[in-house]
Design a protein around this motif. Structure first.
Motif, PDB file in Angstrom:
ATOM      1  N   VAL A 191      -0.971   7.283  -3.056  1.00  5.77           N
ATOM      2  CA  VAL A 191      -0.763   5.870  -2.755  1.00  5.77           C
ATOM      3  C   VAL A 191      -1.041   5.678  -1.269  1.00  5.77           C
ATOM      4  N   ARG A 192      -1.876   4.687  -0.948  1.00  9.30           N
ATOM      5  CA  ARG A 192      -2.228   4.401   0.450  1.00  9.30           C
ATOM      6  C   ARG A 192      -1.978   2.939   0.776  1.00  9.30           C
ATOM      7  N   THR A 193      -1.719   2.676   2.051  1.00 13.84           N
ATOM      8  CA  THR A 193      -1.581   1.300   2.517  1.00 13.84           C
ATOM      9  C   THR A 193      -2.916   0.581   2.346  1.00 13.84           C
ATOM     10  N   ALA A 194      -2.862  -0.722   2.335  1.00  9.91           N
ATOM     11  CA  ALA A 194      -4.086  -1.514   2.248  1.00  9.91           C
ATOM     12  C   ALA A 194      -4.912  -1.282   3.504  1.00  9.91           C
ATOM     13  N   GLU A 249      -3.250   4.552   5.291  1.00  8.81           N
ATOM     14  CA  GLU A 249      -2.309   5.646   5.531  1.00  8.81           C
ATOM     15  C   GLU A 249      -1.683   6.089   4.208  1.00  8.81           C
ATOM     16  N   VAL A 250      -1.562   7.396   4.012  1.00  5.40           N
ATOM     17  CA  VAL A 250      -0.968   7.929   2.785  1.00  5.40           C
ATOM     18  C   VAL A 250       0.537   7.662   2.794  1.00  5.40           C
ATOM     19  N   LEU A 251       1.021   6.991   1.740  1.00  7.37           N
ATOM     20  CA  LEU A 251       2.446   6.699   1.592  1.00  7.37           C
ATOM     21  C   LEU A 251       3.123   7.667   0.627  1.00  7.37           C
ATOM     22  N   TYR A 252       2.375   8.129  -0.366  1.00  4.98           N
ATOM     23  CA  TYR A 252       2.936   9.044  -1.367  1.00  4.98           C
ATOM     24  C   TYR A 252       1.790   9.826  -1.974  1.00  4.98           C
ATOM     25  N   PRO A 300       7.008   6.458   4.180  1.00  2.00           N
ATOM     26  CA  PRO A 300       7.261   6.055   5.561  1.00  2.00           C
ATOM     27  C   PRO A 300       7.338   4.540   5.737  1.00  2.00           C
ATOM     28  N   GLU A 301       6.722   3.807   4.841  1.00  2.00           N
ATOM     29  CA  GLU A 301       6.863   2.352   4.821  1.00  2.00           C
ATOM     30  C   GLU A 301       6.831   1.896   3.371  1.00  2.00           C
ATOM     31  N   ARG A 302       7.352   0.723   3.124  1.00  2.00           N
ATOM     32  CA  ARG A 302       7.447   0.194   1.758  1.00  2.00           C
ATOM     33  C   ARG A 302       6.059  -0.030   1.158  1.00  2.00           C
ATOM     34  N   ALA A 348      -1.766  -2.355  -1.520  1.00  2.00           N
ATOM     35  CA  ALA A 348      -1.915  -0.900  -1.379  1.00  2.00           C
ATOM     36  C   ALA A 348      -2.751  -0.400  -2.552  1.00  2.00           C
ATOM     37  N   THR A 349      -3.289   0.804  -2.425  1.00  2.00           N
ATOM     38  CA  THR A 349      -4.101   1.370  -3.502  1.00  2.00           C
ATOM     39  C   THR A 349      -3.462   2.632  -4.061  1.00  2.00           C
ATOM     40  N   VAL A 350      -3.736   2.888  -5.319  1.00  2.00           N
ATOM     41  CA  VAL A 350      -3.293   4.106  -6.005  1.00  2.00           C
ATOM     42  C   VAL A 350      -4.535   4.773  -6.566  1.00  2.00           C
TER      43      VAL A 350
END
Length: 136
Positions: free
Chosen positions: A25-28, A46-49, A90-92, A97-99
């Motif tokens: 999962v990445r930020t837009a 940025e990678v979120l998960y 690190p952020e909601r 965002a993309t998966v």
């Protein structure tokens, strides 16, 4: 441990057993455009998960056709379930965002990019869930 806690633990274990895909999962991020070649390159946020998940098409999704720019696009909805006890990103995770589906026993899902349309959190949930759409 209360009865509710025991039920939640069992539900979370069962939900986790169904998570057979690996996702990122990445930020837009804004897409780029090469004017010489005429090719648009997707942005990389940025990678979120990154980790295990269950990627499941929404049964009621009808594959709605919409116009996107000058291209006809079919939107298909998916629910992505991530382990409830996963570390908080690190952020909601927010819409836009993309998966990316990195691995799956179903090879047709590998490489699929989905766009987040909503996220569900809850203290009594068995997983945290992301709703997303395939815009291909």
């Amino acid at each position: 441990m209360s009865e509710l806690d025991a039920l939640l633990a069992a539900g979370r274990a069962a939900a986790s057993d169904l998570m057979r895909e690996a996702i990122t999962v990445r930020t837009a991020a804004e897409a780029g455009f090469d004017w010489e070649s005429g090719v648009e390159t997707p942005g990389t946020g940025e990678v979120l998960y990154t980790g295990r998940a269950r990627v499941k098409p929404v049964a009621r999704s009808r594959g709605e056709e919409v116009d996107a720019g000058e291209q006809n696009t079919t939107l298909r909805e998916y629910t992505i379930s991530v382990p409830w006890d996963s570390p908080a990103p690190p952020e909601r995770v927010v819409p836009g965002a993309t998966v990316d589906v990195d691995t799956s026993p179903d090879g047709r899902l590998v490489g699929l990019r989905l766009w987040v349309t909503g996220v569900e959190y809850g203290s009594t949930a068995t997983a945290w869930r992301i709703t997303a759409e395939d815009r291909s």
